[in-house]
Scaffold this motif. Sequence first.
Motif, short mmCIF file in Angstrom:
data_model
loop_
_atom_site.label_atom_id
_atom_site.label_comp_id
_atom_site.label_asym_id
_atom_site.label_seq_id
_atom_site.Cartn_x
_atom_site.Cartn_y
_atom_site.Cartn_z
N ALA A 148 0.86 -1.33 -0.01
CA ALA A 148 -0.07 -0.07 0.06
C ALA A 148 1.02 1.14 0.02
CB ALA A 148 -0.96 -0.25 1.16
N GLU A 149 1.91 1.31 0.71
CA GLU A 149 2.87 2.48 0.88
C GLU A 149 3.63 2.61 -0.54
OE1 GLU A 149 3.60 4.43 3.64
OE2 GLU A 149 1.96 3.39 4.57
N SER A 150 4.11 1.43 -0.88
CA SER A 150 4.58 1.53 -2.53
C SER A 150 3.66 2.17 -3.51
CB SER A 150 4.99 0.29 -2.81
OG SER A 150 5.92 -0.47 -2.05
N ILE A 151 2.26 1.83 -3.49
CA ILE A 151 1.47 2.31 -4.34
C ILE A 151 1.23 3.76 -4.20
CG2 ILE A 151 -1.26 2.18 -4.85
CD1 ILE A 151 -0.84 -1.03 -4.39
N LEU A 152 0.97 4.20 -2.87
CA LEU A 152 0.85 5.62 -2.73
C LEU A 152 1.90 6.47 -2.98
CD1 LEU A 152 -0.58 4.93 1.07
CD2 LEU A 152 -1.96 6.18 -0.81
N TYR A 153 3.22 5.84 -2.69
CA TYR A 153 4.53 6.64 -3.36
C TYR A 153 4.48 6.69 -4.72
CZ TYR A 153 9.27 7.53 -4.21
OH TYR A 153 10.63 8.16 -4.84
N LEU A 154 4.08 5.58 -5.42
CA LEU A 154 4.30 5.81 -7.11
C LEU A 154 3.08 6.42 -7.80
CD1 LEU A 154 5.36 2.08 -7.72
CD2 LEU A 154 6.76 4.05 -7.97
N THR A 155 2.21 6.57 -6.83
CA THR A 155 0.87 7.58 -7.53
C THR A 155 1.12 9.04 -6.99
OG1 THR A 155 -0.38 6.91 -5.69
CG2 THR A 155 -0.54 5.63 -7.84
N GLY A 156 2.20 9.29 -6.27
CA GLY A 156 2.22 10.52 -5.92
C GLY A 156 1.67 11.09 -4.91
N SER A 157 0.84 10.09 -3.74
CA SER A 157 0.13 10.52 -2.79
C SER A 157 0.86 10.72 -1.81
CB SER A 157 -1.09 9.40 -2.54
OG SER A 157 -1.96 8.93 -3.50
N ILE A 158 1.92 10.14 -1.55
CA ILE A 158 2.92 10.52 -0.42
C ILE A 158 4.28 10.74 -1.05
CG2 ILE A 158 1.45 9.23 1.16
CD1 ILE A 158 3.47 6.89 1.01
N ARG A 159 5.18 11.44 -0.34
CA ARG A 159 6.53 11.82 -0.79
C ARG A 159 7.56 10.66 -0.67
NH1 ARG A 159 7.26 18.15 1.21
NH2 ARG A 159 5.78 18.94 -0.26
N LYS A 160 7.22 10.00 0.65
CA LYS A 160 8.31 8.81 0.64
C LYS A 160 7.50 7.90 1.31
CE LYS A 160 11.72 8.18 4.11
NZ LYS A 160 12.41 8.67 5.59
N PRO A 161 7.98 6.56 0.84
CA PRO A 161 7.14 5.38 1.36
C PRO A 161 7.53 5.08 2.98
CG PRO A 161 8.74 4.73 -0.08
CD PRO A 161 8.80 6.13 -0.06
N GLY A 162 6.33 4.88 4.03
CA GLY A 162 6.63 4.62 5.25
C GLY A 162 6.84 2.84 5.42
N ARG A 163 7.37 2.56 6.48
CA ARG A 163 7.47 1.24 6.84
C ARG A 163 6.85 0.66 8.11
NH1 ARG A 163 13.71 -0.59 5.26
NH2 ARG A 163 13.03 -2.32 6.79
N VAL A 164 6.40 -0.28 8.06
CA VAL A 164 5.74 -0.94 9.43
C VAL A 164 7.00 -0.96 10.60
CG1 VAL A 164 4.62 -2.84 10.48
CG2 VAL A 164 4.03 -2.16 8.23
N ASP A 165 7.93 -1.19 10.20
CA ASP A 165 9.13 -1.44 11.47
C ASP A 165 9.64 -0.15 11.68
OD1 ASP A 165 10.21 -1.21 8.57
OD2 ASP A 165 12.00 -2.51 9.28
N HIS A 166 9.48 0.89 10.99
CA HIS A 166 9.89 2.26 11.32
C HIS A 166 8.88 3.06 12.04
CE1 HIS A 166 13.37 2.05 8.04
NE2 HIS A 166 13.38 1.37 9.13
N ARG A 167 7.58 2.37 12.00
CA ARG A 167 6.31 2.97 12.76
C ARG A 167 5.95 4.22 12.09
NH1 ARG A 167 7.51 1.91 19.20
NH2 ARG A 167 7.95 -0.60 18.97
N ASP A 168 6.16 4.54 10.67
CA ASP A 168 5.90 5.68 10.07
C ASP A 168 4.79 5.26 8.78
OD1 ASP A 168 7.53 4.60 8.24
OD2 ASP A 168 8.57 6.34 8.19
#
Length: 307
Positions: free
Chosen positions: A22-42
Amino acid sequence: MKTNKLAVGILAHVDAGKTTLAESILYLTGSIRKPGRVDHRDAFLDTYDLERERGITIFSKQAQVNLGKKEVTLLDTPGHVDFSAEMERTLQVMDYAVLVISGADGVQGHVQTLWRLLTRYKIPVFLFINKMDQEGTHRQKLLEELQKRLDERCIAFEEDEDAFYENLAMSDEAVLEKYLSDGTVAQEEIIRLIRERKVFPCYFGSALKIEGVEEFLQGFEAYTSCPKYPDDFGARVYKIARDTQGTRLTYMKITGGTLKVKRMLTNRRQDNPDSEEIWEEKVDQIRIYSGAGFSAVNEAPAGTVCA
């Protein structure tokens, strides 16, 4: 009523990498600037403290993304079996589902449960086989496992053209006839086969390394179609929650017409006007959520998932 809106659910067994995809999709579609990570809690869609603390999705959430001309509501659902009721409620409003499978683990027991639910709700399914960067993952073996344990019509959508069209044609008699005469399968036919659950497209990659995700998105955009809705207003409620201020939120998908602010909603029916449990409420606000934030709108046309 024509629409350009799609409600797309992401489902998986826990730890298959669903939130990462989901984070990768949001990043590639320009919805977020940087993909977050579950283990980074972001992670953008893990909006609750407990989710970030435990590294799992507990509540279904949504995010808005654009795929070409399509406006997609991405519905991230819990993968842990303890929270499967929350996931199953969300199935009621999905136009398509993306089933994420760990390439390192293959088809686990909960995956088969999810598959049965998707069959029951008649939801067209795309599969993303994740973690293909890990040692010991074998693409052909995984595809054979999917065909054996889920459905023999799981087809790799990244094969060479001839094999791809041949596999598609075998899933439908009318398509087979056309393929034998034309040597190809039209895009409209592929869209229909997927929508009618006669074919289940499979894509392989690594969500963490954003490998194969772009190809998956291109395929998803090309081979999906937005539903048509009736002009009369209708909606399906799938969740009740409260925001941080304690305001009661009714999550719904508009299944016909348009919902407008200040409209009166009721369960009063013409065929049962004297029911004892009649209620009537005014729409105070319409919210389109994306992660923890939302935008308030004056109206929501058919196909919109809103609160």
